[in-house]
Scaffold this motif. Structure first.
Motif, short mmCIF file in Angstrom:
data_model
loop_
_atom_site.label_atom_id
_atom_site.label_comp_id
_atom_site.label_asym_id
_atom_site.label_seq_id
_atom_site.Cartn_x
_atom_site.Cartn_y
_atom_site.Cartn_z
N GLY A 1 -8.86 -18.73 24.80
CA GLY A 1 -10.44 -18.59 24.85
C GLY A 1 -10.87 -17.50 26.07
O GLY A 1 -11.73 -16.72 25.66
N ILE A 2 -10.54 -17.93 27.39
CA ILE A 2 -10.77 -17.19 28.51
C ILE A 2 -10.28 -15.84 28.37
O ILE A 2 -11.26 -14.81 28.72
N GLY A 3 -9.11 -15.65 27.83
CA GLY A 3 -8.37 -14.43 27.97
C GLY A 3 -9.23 -13.62 26.83
O GLY A 3 -9.60 -12.20 27.06
N LEU A 4 -9.41 -13.97 25.87
CA LEU A 4 -10.24 -13.50 24.85
C LEU A 4 -11.67 -12.95 25.28
O LEU A 4 -12.39 -12.02 25.00
N TRP A 5 -12.45 -13.94 25.75
CA TRP A 5 -13.86 -13.63 26.40
C TRP A 5 -13.79 -12.67 27.18
O TRP A 5 -14.54 -11.69 27.66
N LEU A 6 -12.59 -12.42 28.00
CA LEU A 6 -12.38 -11.27 29.22
C LEU A 6 -11.82 -10.03 28.76
O LEU A 6 -11.64 -9.11 29.20
N ASP A 7 -11.67 -10.14 27.39
CA ASP A 7 -11.26 -8.97 26.39
C ASP A 7 -9.76 -8.52 27.05
O ASP A 7 -9.58 -7.12 27.41
N GLN A 8 -8.98 -9.47 27.08
CA GLN A 8 -7.59 -9.23 27.76
C GLN A 8 -6.62 -8.89 26.40
O GLN A 8 -6.67 -9.55 25.55
N LEU A 9 -5.93 -7.90 26.54
CA LEU A 9 -4.77 -7.48 25.25
C LEU A 9 -3.81 -9.00 25.23
O LEU A 9 -3.31 -9.17 24.05
N TRP A 10 -3.16 -9.29 26.24
CA TRP A 10 -2.39 -10.40 26.32
C TRP A 10 -2.80 -11.48 25.36
O TRP A 10 -2.28 -12.10 24.79
N ALA A 11 -4.23 -11.91 25.59
CA ALA A 11 -4.82 -12.92 25.03
C ALA A 11 -4.80 -12.91 23.35
O ALA A 11 -4.64 -13.82 22.81
N GLU A 12 -5.01 -11.58 23.12
CA GLU A 12 -4.94 -11.13 21.40
C GLU A 12 -3.69 -11.59 20.99
O GLU A 12 -3.43 -12.23 20.02
N PHE A 13 -2.82 -11.07 21.72
CA PHE A 13 -1.39 -11.24 21.18
C PHE A 13 -0.77 -12.87 21.16
O PHE A 13 -0.48 -13.16 20.57
N LEU A 14 -1.45 -13.40 22.44
CA LEU A 14 -0.93 -14.97 22.59
C LEU A 14 -1.80 -15.57 21.52
O LEU A 14 -1.17 -16.73 20.70
N THR A 15 -3.03 -15.22 21.01
CA THR A 15 -3.67 -15.94 20.14
C THR A 15 -3.19 -15.54 18.60
O THR A 15 -3.00 -16.60 17.79
N VAL A 16 -2.74 -14.62 18.16
CA VAL A 16 -2.05 -14.10 17.04
C VAL A 16 -0.66 -14.73 16.95
O VAL A 16 -0.63 -15.63 15.99
N ILE A 17 0.04 -15.11 18.31
CA ILE A 17 1.55 -15.79 17.98
C ILE A 17 0.94 -17.35 17.78
O ILE A 17 1.67 -17.85 16.76
#
Length: 148
Positions: free
Chosen positions: A81-97
């Protein structure tokens, strides 16, 4: 929207895990029975009675494991959630996985015990994965075009 949902779910799981850790010797069957009566449900009905009976017999070791799992999963949800809120690419990958890993288990559960709720949950998870994959592709294509 996904970031807020993940962070919110993470906070709820964290609260539940911490509560369980500090109430290992509570009688959750009695608590469930009181809650059911408060909303005018009859805990003697067959399904509700099974739930109450199961909760009466929970051991502290089982609650400890559930608490640790809840806290661990809360950490994952909060990081997403925090990574997506901060628009981090790694967070998008993490959420997909992380979301994709649950889909096979959810399909198995849907086949085993079909319900509208399970089907809806799978639909939401597949939509989230599809949306994030689409965003990732756009983002990576845009990065590739600017690099050349």
């Amino acid at each position: 929207m996904i970031a807020v949902e993940r962070a919110g779910r993470g906070l709820v799981l964290l609260a539940a895990g911490v509560y369980l850790l500090f109430h290992l010797n509570s009688d959750f069957g009695r608590l469930a029975e009181r809650a059911m009566r408060a909303v005018e449900l009859d805990p003697r009905r067959p399904f509700l009675h099974r739930v109450v009976a199961y909760l009466h017999h929970l051991h502290a070791s089982e609650l400890r494991i559930a608490a640790i799992v809840a806290i661990g999963y809360a950490a994952l949800e909060l990081v997403e959630g925090i990574g997506l809120w901060l628009d981090q690419l790694w967070a998008e990958f993490l959420t997909v996985i992380a979301t994709s890993l649950l889909v096979p288990y959810e399909l198995y559960e849907l086949v085993r015990r079909p319900s509208v709720w399970k089907a809806g949950g799978i639909a939401v998870n597949v939509a989230v994965v599809g949306y994030l994959v689409w965003l990732l592709r756009r983002r990576l294509q845009g990065a590739g075009e600017t690099a050349t």
